[in-house]
Design an enzyme around this catalytic site. Structure first.
Site, PDB file in Angstrom:
ATOM      1  N   HIS A  91       0.883  -1.254  -0.022  1.00  0.00           N
ATOM      2  CA  HIS A  91      -0.030   0.228   0.036  1.00  0.00           C
ATOM      3  C   HIS A  91       0.757   1.194  -0.039  1.00  0.00           C
ATOM      4  O   HIS A  91       1.421   1.751   1.012  1.00  0.00           O
ATOM      5  CB  HIS A  91      -0.930  -0.113   1.090  1.00  0.00           C
ATOM      6  N   GLY A 128      -2.881  -4.310  11.761  1.00  0.00           N
ATOM      7  CA  GLY A 128      -3.528  -4.691  10.429  1.00  0.00           C
ATOM      8  C   GLY A 128      -4.902  -4.662  10.667  1.00  0.00           C
ATOM      9  O   GLY A 128      -5.689  -4.057   9.604  1.00  0.00           O
ATOM     10  N   HIS A 138      -4.288   3.199  -3.563  1.00  0.00           N
ATOM     11  CA  HIS A 138      -4.281   2.522  -2.006  1.00  0.00           C
ATOM     12  C   HIS A 138      -3.543   1.236  -1.563  1.00  0.00           C
ATOM     13  O   HIS A 138      -2.861   1.018  -0.775  1.00  0.00           O
ATOM     14  CB  HIS A 138      -5.754   2.406  -1.681  1.00  0.00           C
ATOM     15  N   GLU A 160     -17.213  -5.186  24.774  1.00  0.00           N
ATOM     16  CA  GLU A 160     -16.446  -6.326  24.925  1.00  0.00           C
ATOM     17  C   GLU A 160     -14.974  -6.204  23.826  1.00  0.00           C
ATOM     18  O   GLU A 160     -13.962  -6.550  24.115  1.00  0.00           O
ATOM     19  CB  GLU A 160     -17.224  -7.536  24.493  1.00  0.00           C
ATOM     20  N   PHE A 218     -20.511 -14.277  24.689  1.00  0.00           N
ATOM     21  CA  PHE A 218     -19.978 -12.943  24.268  1.00  0.00           C
ATOM     22  C   PHE A 218     -18.240 -13.016  23.956  1.00  0.00           C
ATOM     23  O   PHE A 218     -17.908 -12.007  23.356  1.00  0.00           O
ATOM     24  CB  PHE A 218     -20.147 -11.845  24.993  1.00  0.00           C
ATOM     25  N   HIS A 274     -20.088 -18.421  33.014  1.00  0.00           N
ATOM     26  CA  HIS A 274     -21.638 -18.925  32.284  1.00  0.00           C
ATOM     27  C   HIS A 274     -21.100 -19.772  30.965  1.00  0.00           C
ATOM     28  O   HIS A 274     -21.640 -19.452  30.003  1.00  0.00           O
ATOM     29  CB  HIS A 274     -22.295 -17.922  31.981  1.00  0.00           C
ATOM     30  N   HIS A 305     -27.801 -16.994  25.134  1.00  0.00           N
ATOM     31  CA  HIS A 305     -27.091 -16.836  26.049  1.00  0.00           C
ATOM     32  C   HIS A 305     -26.032 -18.239  26.388  1.00  0.00           C
ATOM     33  O   HIS A 305     -25.554 -18.227  27.526  1.00  0.00           O
ATOM     34  CB  HIS A 305     -27.494 -16.200  27.391  1.00  0.00           C
ATOM     35  N   ARG A 333     -21.487 -21.070  35.916  1.00  0.00           N
ATOM     36  CA  ARG A 333     -22.358 -20.414  36.766  1.00  0.00           C
ATOM     37  C   ARG A 333     -22.979 -21.315  37.889  1.00  0.00           C
ATOM     38  O   ARG A 333     -23.310 -20.655  38.930  1.00  0.00           O
ATOM     39  CB  ARG A 333     -23.534 -20.087  35.894  1.00  0.00           C
TER      40      ARG A 333
END
Length: 663
Positions: free
Chosen positions: A29, A117, A260, A409, A435, A459, A471, A518
């Site tokens: 680039h 990156g 670019h 997160e 998550f 959990h 979840h 949990r």
């Protein structure tokens, strides 16, 4: 020759070297380095504190090239300012085994502070580095540890969601030591940015609480004025929006998407040199005037570094207790006292959720390790990751160790990596395992960069229960195990939790994912002599059974189910089974094959019990395996109901074993 004339020559040399490196590689680039050379020339020669002879100097500023696709800009700078990057390495840009990979990699190239990156990562890493500097300064009560984080960010960086999360936190924490220059060139790979990016960037960052400046990115005086104002103000992080021309100097390709992500081409490169006024025939060449100017900059920086070192020695003599604590943090040594206390405290727990046990571990670790700091994505009450003897890090109050990330997160993981890049920290994050989807990019980069970031997840299975399949992690454990160099720990009780934490703290070139339940689970029943040393091997026989024809293999909460099932098989069916716990598959697979065979004989009938996807286990255990796993999504119900419905019961384990044996 005045300073602007010297800067012009420096910028010109950066442009030519960068374009030549891309051209020789026939890949890369060139547009970004050519467009930002003026910015880099001012920043590196007049603002950035560095010492190429000591790249780990504590008092140095950090430079983050978040737009990592423009890596030849950084490599040209590192060569010109005499870091350990000879011209031959610029000629080997993007080639196998070179010190000049396509995107900068921490630990590969001297002077590269972060692996960049994937766009947005460097931006968020810099936020973590700026917060780290503030916390060092506050914890050790000296401005000697204060420093600035400078960076160049691109349109692509600012489009990424992780940048929004990290910028919001930087503004909340008022990180006035964070100074980014935005290469606002209106071009991306797809064309002009107005096809997809028309927001008011300065207004957005002002709303985040940043100081914002707008300048001509090719005007040295404007750049100098803005950088000075950004450095000297003590109110907020700063974004300097510098309007630039991508591919500056290229007569036919500047200000186009064509420059670019592709070489200029030999003809356009020669036209660009002529257009820029470059008269040297040699392809990779440093103007003698530029060499002299860069040496002057280096000499001044080394004088600054020398004065700092003397001041630091004086501070150490006057502040022995703090200096000792600082050395403890920087060395990251794990003491025998910490190990003994952790095993004693956690090993006596008879029954509890491992998230609660982890919470107890965190309190013990925080007492011993001044560099242990972190927090969760707004889930402290559930993840049990709050350090009770510490307050919260807030703007103007950086002496504490608890970080409140809010529901962010992705930025949380990337900011933690920024701490790891800074050195001396055991940064941890926390959220629910499901998550981890939001955190995979920083986890992968931590593994790639050999960072010691600790990613705590609670959990950890469908035993979450009533929250339902949105979840309930299913494939997540397998996905984490698929990341090279990431140690994935899933302890089965208090003793294993202690062992997993100690292992994650000692393995300083590996990030760790620590997974906790949990639901409450009982302590394992181990025979005498089976303890921390065996657990540390990543997989072990829980009870030293000589029987190896039938092996029940499990991790985490399912190990106790395996033990109960083994007991039922022996008492009701007269069948003896070995129970094997795998608290860390990665470490188990590092053991020699003789040990692996001793624990899980190839000839044995193998039963895998794990409340998640079976994916990946076939490569470890072979084909003839009984899988008591979960390869489809969960359901909303109490955990005990789910255990029965999904086959995670003693009755089903026994039934599946008998079915296999009868065959």
């Amino acid at each position: 020759m005045n300073n602007n004339q010297q800067l012009k020559k420096l910028a010109l040399n950066i442009r030519v070297l960068s374009a030549a490196g891309v051209e020789k590689a026939n890949s890369g680039h060139p547009g970004m380095p050519m467009g930002t050379a003026d910015i880099a020339a001012v920043m590196w020669s007049e603002f950035l504190k560095f010492n190429p002879a000591d790249t780990a100097w504590l008092g140095r500023d950090r430079f983050v090239l978040s737009a990592g696709h423009g890596s030849m800009l950084l490599y040209s700078l590192l060569h010109l300012f005499q870091f350990n990057l000879p011209m031959e390495e610029l000629k080997k840009f993007r080639q196998f085994g070179s010190l000049t990979p396509g995107h900068p990699e921490f630990g590969v190239t001297s002077g590269v502070e972060v692996t960049t990156g994937p766009l947005g990562q460097g931006f968020a890493n810099g936020v973590g580095m700026a917060l780290s500097a503030k916390m060092y300064q506050a914890k050790y009560q000296t401005d000697l540890l204060a420093h600035n984080i400078y960076g160049i960010v691109s349109d692509g960086d600012l489009m990424e969601g992780v940048t929004a999360e990290a910028a919001s936190l930087a503004g909340h924490w008022k990180l006035d030591n964070l100074i980014y220059v935005y290469d606002d060139n209106d071009i991306s790979i797809g064309g002009h940015t107005d096809i997809c990016f028309t927001e008011d960037v300065p207004a957005r960052f002002r709303a985040y609480g940043w100081k914002v400046y707008e300048v001509d990115g090719h005007d040295f005086d404007q750049l100098r004025t803005a950088l000075t104002a950004a450095r000297d103000q003590k109110e907020a992080p700063a974004l300097i929006c510098a309007h630039t021309k991508i591919g500056f100097g290229s007569p036919n390709k500047n200000n186009t998407a064509e420059v670019h992500g592709a070489p200029l081409g030999r003809e356009e490169l020669e036209l660009s040199k002529k257009n820029l006024g470059w008269t040297h025939a040699e392809e990779f060449f440093v103007d003698p005037d530029v060499r002299v100017f860069c040496q002057q900059v280096i000499d001044q920086n080394q004088k600054t570094a020398g004065a700092w070192e003397q001041s630091f020695k004086d501070w150490q003599k006057s502040n022995v207790q703090l200096a000792t604590k600082l050395q403890t943090q920087l060395s990251k040594e794990i003491s025998a006292e910490l190990e003994n206390e952790l095993f004693a405290e956690l090993g006596k727990i008879e029954k509890d959720a491992t998230r609660n046990i982890s919470g107890k571990a965190i309190q013990v670790i925080a007492k011993h390790l001044p560099g242990f700091a972190g927090g969760s994505a707004d889930l402290e009450p559930s993840t049990k990751t709050l350090i009770k003897d510490s307050g919260d890090v807030e703007a103007g109050s950086f002496v504490h160790s608890n970080l409140r990330y809010g529901v962010r997160e992705h930025a949380m993981g990337s900011i933690a990596n920024g701490f790891a890049y800074s050195g001396g920290w055991f940064p941890y994050t926390a959220t629910f395992l499901v998550f981890s989807d939001y955190m995979r990019p920083p986890m992968r980069l931590a593994a790639l960069s050999h960072l010691q970031s600790l990613f705590i997840f609670t959990h950890d299975s469908f035993f979450v229960g009533e929250d339902g399949p949105t979840h309930q992690p299913i494939e997540h454990l397998s996905v984490l195990r698929a990341i090279p160099r990431l140690d994935v720990y899933r302890p089965a009780d208090g003793l294993e939790t202690a062992a997993c934490y100690i292992s994650s703290l000692k393995r300083q070139n590996h990030p760790a994912a620590l997974l906790f339940t949990r639901q409450a689970i009982p302590a394992l029943q181990r025979e005498a002599g089976v303890g921390p040393a065996e657990i540390a091997k990543g997989g072990y026989v829980v009870a030293k059974s000589e029987v190896s024809d039938l092996v029940l293999i499990a991790s985490g909460s399912e190990v106790s189910l395996a033990q109960e099932s083994a007991k039922a098989l022996e008492e009701n069916q007269g069948i003896k089974a070995r129970v094997v716990s795998i608290p860390c598959l990665e470490i188990f697979l590092e053991q020699d094959l003789a040990y692996q065979e001793k624990v899980i004989p190839n000839s044995a009938t193998k039963v895998l019990i794990e409340a998640g996807s079976s994916w990946g286990w076939g490569n470890v255990l072979g084909k003839d395996v009984v899988y008591i796993t979960k390869d489809s999504y969960g359901a909303s119900a109490p955990d005990k109901v789910l255990a029965k419905e999904f086959g995670f019961s003693v009755e089903n384990v026994v039934a599946q074993v008998l079915k296999k044996i009868k065959k």
